[in-house]
Scaffold this active site. Structure first.
Site, PDB file in Angstrom:
ATOM      1  N   ASP A  32       0.809  -1.366  -0.086  1.00 58.29           N
ATOM      2  CA  ASP A  32      -0.055  -0.084   0.122  1.00 58.29           C
ATOM      3  C   ASP A  32       0.706   1.267  -0.084  1.00 58.29           C
ATOM      4  O   ASP A  32       1.382   1.560   1.227  1.00 58.29           O
ATOM      5  CB  ASP A  32      -1.004  -0.014   1.232  1.00 58.29           C
ATOM      6  CG  ASP A  32      -1.861   1.174   1.261  1.00 58.29           C
ATOM      7  OD1 ASP A  32      -1.647   2.038   0.316  1.00 58.29           O
ATOM      8  OD2 ASP A  32      -2.808   1.178   1.963  1.00 58.29           O
ATOM      9  N   GLU A  84      28.708   6.263   1.048  1.00 60.46           N
ATOM     10  CA  GLU A  84      29.028   4.824   1.199  1.00 60.46           C
ATOM     11  C   GLU A  84      28.791   4.147  -0.173  1.00 60.46           C
ATOM     12  O   GLU A  84      28.496   2.771  -0.449  1.00 60.46           O
ATOM     13  CB  GLU A  84      27.875   4.111   2.150  1.00 60.46           C
ATOM     14  CG  GLU A  84      26.634   4.749   2.286  1.00 60.46           C
ATOM     15  CD  GLU A  84      25.581   4.247   3.270  1.00 60.46           C
ATOM     16  OE1 GLU A  84      25.392   3.109   3.348  1.00 60.46           O
ATOM     17  OE2 GLU A  84      25.407   4.834   4.286  1.00 60.46           O
ATOM     18  N   CYS A 116      26.213   7.212   6.873  1.00 57.13           N
ATOM     19  CA  CYS A 116      25.515   8.260   6.525  1.00 57.13           C
ATOM     20  C   CYS A 116      26.302   9.771   7.094  1.00 57.13           C
ATOM     21  O   CYS A 116      25.843  10.721   6.917  1.00 57.13           O
ATOM     22  CB  CYS A 116      23.978   8.332   6.522  1.00 57.13           C
ATOM     23  SG  CYS A 116      23.129   7.062   5.867  1.00 57.13           S
ATOM     24  N   THR A 157      13.241   4.570   0.128  1.00 57.54           N
ATOM     25  CA  THR A 157      13.946   5.979   0.538  1.00 57.54           C
ATOM     26  C   THR A 157      15.466   6.528   0.048  1.00 57.54           C
ATOM     27  O   THR A 157      15.547   7.429  -0.179  1.00 57.54           O
ATOM     28  CB  THR A 157      13.977   6.406   1.949  1.00 57.54           C
ATOM     29  OG1 THR A 157      14.580   5.107   2.623  1.00 57.54           O
ATOM     30  CG2 THR A 157      12.583   6.647   2.636  1.00 57.54           C
ATOM     31  N   ARG A 203      13.860  -2.920  13.272  1.00 61.46           N
ATOM     32  CA  ARG A 203      13.358  -1.774  14.253  1.00 61.46           C
ATOM     33  C   ARG A 203      14.682  -1.586  15.222  1.00 61.46           C
ATOM     34  O   ARG A 203      14.570  -0.268  15.768  1.00 61.46           O
ATOM     35  CB  ARG A 203      12.171  -2.394  15.083  1.00 61.46           C
ATOM     36  CG  ARG A 203      10.757  -2.242  14.419  1.00 61.46           C
ATOM     37  CD  ARG A 203       9.768  -2.790  15.420  1.00 61.46           C
ATOM     38  NE  ARG A 203       8.633  -3.023  14.365  1.00 61.46           N
ATOM     39  CZ  ARG A 203       7.616  -2.073  14.522  1.00 61.46           C
ATOM     40  NH1 ARG A 203       7.864  -0.933  15.068  1.00 61.46           N
ATOM     41  NH2 ARG A 203       6.508  -2.254  13.830  1.00 61.46           N
ATOM     42  N   THR A 205      17.374  -0.405  14.139  1.00 69.30           N
ATOM     43  CA  THR A 205      17.881   0.843  13.851  1.00 69.30           C
ATOM     44  C   THR A 205      17.231   1.889  14.435  1.00 69.30           C
ATOM     45  O   THR A 205      17.935   3.136  14.192  1.00 69.30           O
ATOM     46  CB  THR A 205      17.602   0.950  12.263  1.00 69.30           C
ATOM     47  OG1 THR A 205      16.197   1.008  11.876  1.00 69.30           O
ATOM     48  CG2 THR A 205      18.269  -0.190  11.272  1.00 69.30           C
ATOM     49  N   HIS A 238      19.793  14.074  10.834  1.00 68.95           N
ATOM     50  CA  HIS A 238      19.715  12.827   9.987  1.00 68.95           C
ATOM     51  C   HIS A 238      18.351  12.588   9.437  1.00 68.95           C
ATOM     52  O   HIS A 238      17.764  12.177  10.212  1.00 68.95           O
ATOM     53  CB  HIS A 238      20.855  11.827  10.235  1.00 68.95           C
ATOM     54  CG  HIS A 238      20.729  10.849   9.218  1.00 68.95           C
ATOM     55  ND1 HIS A 238      20.918  11.054   7.910  1.00 68.95           N
ATOM     56  CD2 HIS A 238      20.382   9.585   9.127  1.00 68.95           C
ATOM     57  CE1 HIS A 238      20.898   9.982   7.232  1.00 68.95           C
ATOM     58  NE2 HIS A 238      20.330   9.017   8.089  1.00 68.95           N
ATOM     59  N   LYS A 243       9.963  10.759   9.671  1.00 68.77           N
ATOM     60  CA  LYS A 243       9.453  10.199  11.014  1.00 68.77           C
ATOM     61  C   LYS A 243      10.351  10.380  12.121  1.00 68.77           C
ATOM     62  O   LYS A 243      10.167  10.956  13.246  1.00 68.77           O
ATOM     63  CB  LYS A 243       8.867   8.817  10.805  1.00 68.77           C
ATOM     64  CG  LYS A 243       8.096   8.256  12.141  1.00 68.77           C
ATOM     65  CD  LYS A 243       7.554   6.876  11.824  1.00 68.77           C
ATOM     66  CE  LYS A 243       8.543   6.026  11.605  1.00 68.77           C
ATOM     67  NZ  LYS A 243       8.172   4.539  10.895  1.00 68.77           N
ATOM     68  N   ARG A 247      10.232  12.711  15.492  1.00 66.70           N
ATOM     69  CA  ARG A 247      10.171  12.058  16.954  1.00 66.70           C
ATOM     70  C   ARG A 247      11.477  12.383  17.699  1.00 66.70           C
ATOM     71  O   ARG A 247      11.345  12.684  18.909  1.00 66.70           O
ATOM     72  CB  ARG A 247      10.345  10.590  16.774  1.00 66.70           C
ATOM     73  CG  ARG A 247       9.155   9.907  16.934  1.00 66.70           C
ATOM     74  CD  ARG A 247       9.161   8.270  16.935  1.00 66.70           C
ATOM     75  NE  ARG A 247       9.945   7.720  18.138  1.00 66.70           N
ATOM     76  CZ  ARG A 247      10.136   6.524  18.305  1.00 66.70           C
ATOM     77  NH1 ARG A 247       9.913   5.653  17.203  1.00 66.70           N
ATOM     78  NH2 ARG A 247      11.002   6.149  19.416  1.00 66.70           N
ATOM     79  N   ASN A 270      16.135   9.728   1.281  1.00 68.31           N
ATOM     80  CA  ASN A 270      17.399   9.773   2.040  1.00 68.31           C
ATOM     81  C   ASN A 270      18.437   9.762   1.218  1.00 68.31           C
ATOM     82  O   ASN A 270      18.684   8.557   0.579  1.00 68.31           O
ATOM     83  CB  ASN A 270      17.036   8.540   2.976  1.00 68.31           C
ATOM     84  CG  ASN A 270      18.358   8.525   3.939  1.00 68.31           C
ATOM     85  OD1 ASN A 270      19.112   9.362   3.816  1.00 68.31           O
ATOM     86  ND2 ASN A 270      18.400   7.195   4.586  1.00 68.31           N
ATOM     87  N   SER A 300      25.239   5.070  10.567  1.00 64.20           N
ATOM     88  CA  SER A 300      25.024   3.596  11.175  1.00 64.20           C
ATOM     89  C   SER A 300      26.467   3.046  11.770  1.00 64.20           C
ATOM     90  O   SER A 300      27.108   3.203  10.955  1.00 64.20           O
ATOM     91  CB  SER A 300      24.150   2.696  10.433  1.00 64.20           C
ATOM     92  OG  SER A 300      22.804   3.128  10.414  1.00 64.20           O
TER      93      SER A 300
END
Lengths: 350, 144
Positions: A32, A84, A116, A157, A203, A205, A238, A243, A247, A270, A300
């Site tokens: 979706d 990268e 990144c 992304t 998750r 991450t 970053h 989202k 947050r 991204n 990361s």
């Protein structure tokens, strides 16, 4: 290092003109698209042309930075490229950039990789060389043609783009008040040697990786400088999606108005090493003199570099010398998933 | 197409390909691209490097459907003869716009792109191509 001794003399951005909508990608994998786009806060992402890669993006961004800085390329004595997706495993991106700019041969060059955030690590390296008077100007570039495995969450992304920053003492459009880094060994996202696409721990991450390090970096810098949220006009974090930085803003009790202007991820996705640096470029494109910016990258593996900047009176005039981030966002041409797969060499045999 | 895989040949042309550097005759002032050792105009043998601005206009163009080796996946693409503002004519690929937007007389500027990578293990050859002048502040090939 003494606070405010050096700053950004010039900056430049580059984003390829092709775009693919999140819904177009989702359609291929039976997902979706509107739900994914809403969840990520990303509508579409940039796609490089067949003849574009991290080197060409880095060169274009660097040329724009030189226009803003109004300096001779031979005065740049250090060039670092963070990415990268360097086109070569062995042979530097930075030396091609230096040659294309006309900065050779009296220049030190190196390629950096820290997922990144390698571009901001390069800025810190330039700051050290400039502050100690080893060089007059140094350039750091964060650029990527980001990889995402077909069908993986990253594919929605992972985009292309980059930004270049020239660090020096004089003629600054923004002074760097201080920098702070926050790093641990956190395997949230990686790409093994020879592997075509990165892997991630889903998750994982989030909380122990992105949020811990970005908040740790931003808060650590404010503690170091004795500043608070109220002292800043803009924040850039970053942007793997919209989202996560939103947050982060909520966690730090930052009004979203101070964050939203730098959220370029909504329009271009991204761009990995280009991500936070393009967000900062967007803020420098619109900021008034004397405004304060806190930018925190994330790589990361994992780490964050935070910078506190204050814009100068030179910014409004000098930034007119080169295209801004919005110019690149506005110029776009949509491609189908099939054409996107061709551009990104995802079709076997190409 | 062995010359496309010659690393020394690419390296010798690098300054011209990357930065559009040609030469200017110190005797008569005539400019050349690619560089020449002797001026055909006056016979002068003293030449100095000259960096062309990289702006000019399309004199003529063609849409390439059957390309040389290494460019197969870029087709169809525009190839143009561009008259630089210094009066020198050069050939280059046109990017940054749709093929239908290309027209004779349109103003262009150089951009830095991959020219060719003959195979996945070889050296990637970069260099100049042309795009609409004022990029990205353009709209259908016209400046805003």
């Amino acid at each position: 290092m003494q606070n405010g001794i050096c700053g950004i003399v010039g900056y430049g951005s580059y984003i390829p003109r092709f775009r693919i909508k999140i819904e177009e990608i989702a359609k291929v994998w039976g997902k979706d698209g509107s739900r994914i786009a809403k969840g990520l806060g990303v509508v579409e992402k940039s796609v490089p042309d067949m003849d574009e890669d991290t080197i060409t993006i880095a060169v274009e961004a660097a040329k724009n930075a030189l226009k803003v800085a109004e300096i001779d390329p031979s005065e740049i004595n250090a060039i670092y490229t963070g990415s990268e997706s360097h086109p070569y495993t062995v042979k530097p991106t930075a030396s091609t950039v230096a040659e294309a700019l006309g900065a050779v041969p009296c220049v030190t060059c190196a390629d950096l990789e820290f997922a990144c955030k390698a571009g901001t690590a390069g800025i810190q390296m330039c700051m050290g060389l400039v502050a100690s008077d080893e060089i007059k100007y140094g350039m750091s570039i964060g650029a990527d043609c980001a990889q995402g495995k077909p069908g993986d969450a990253l594919e929605y992304t992972a985009s292309a783009g980059g930004a270049a920053y020239i660090i020096g003492k004089n003629g600054c459009v923004a002074k760097i008040e201080g920098t702070f880094s926050f790093t641990t060994d956190t395997p949230d996202f990686w790409r093994r040697d020879g592997a075509e696409f990165p892997c991630h721990a889903a998750r994982f991450t989030g909380e122990p990786a992105y949020f811990k390090h970005v908040i740790g970096g931003a808060q650590g810098l404010m503690d170091k400088l004795g500043t608070t949220i109220n002292d800043y006009d803009y924040f850039v974090f970053h942007q793997p999606n919209a989202k996560f930085p939103l947050r982060t803003a909520i966690s730090l009790q930052i009004p979203t108005e101070k964050l939203k202007e730098g959220l370029v991820v909504r329009h271009i996705g991204n761009s990995y090493s280009g991500s936070s640096l393009l967000g900062l470029a967007r803020i420098l494109d619109i900021a008034n003199p004397g405004e304060r910016i806190l930018v925190t990258s994330y790589g990361s593996g994992a780490g964050s570099d935070a910078f506190s900047l204050i814009t100068t009176d030179l910014l409004p005039e000098k930034r007119k010398n080169a295209p801004n981030v919005d110019d690149y966002i506005r110029l776009k041409e949509y491609v189908s998933y099939a054409l996107y797969a061709k551009h990104r060499s995802k079709i076997r045999g190409i | 197409m062995a010359h496309l895989e010659s690393v020394p040949m690419f390296w010798r042309r690098m300054k011209s390909l990357y930065s559009l550097i040609g030469v200017e005759c110190l005797n008569c002032g005539k400019k050349y691209f690619p560089p020449r050792l002797i001026c055909p105009e006056c016979g002068g043998k003293e030449m100095k490097d000259y960096r062309f601005k990289g702006t000019g206009k399309v004199v003529s163009y063609s849409i390439i459907d059957v390309p040389p080796k290494g460019l197969k996946y870029q087709t169809p693409y525009g190839l143009a003869i561009v008259e630089l503002d210094e009066g020198v004519r050069v050939t280059g690929q046109l990017v940054g716009c749709n093929l239908g937007e290309i027209k004779a007389g349109m103003r262009v500027e150089t951009t830095f792109r991959k020219i060719i990578a003959v195979n996945k293990n070889g050296v990637i050859q970069y260099g100049y191509k042309f795009r609409p002048e004022g990029y990205p502040r353009i709209n259908n090939g016209e400046k805003k």
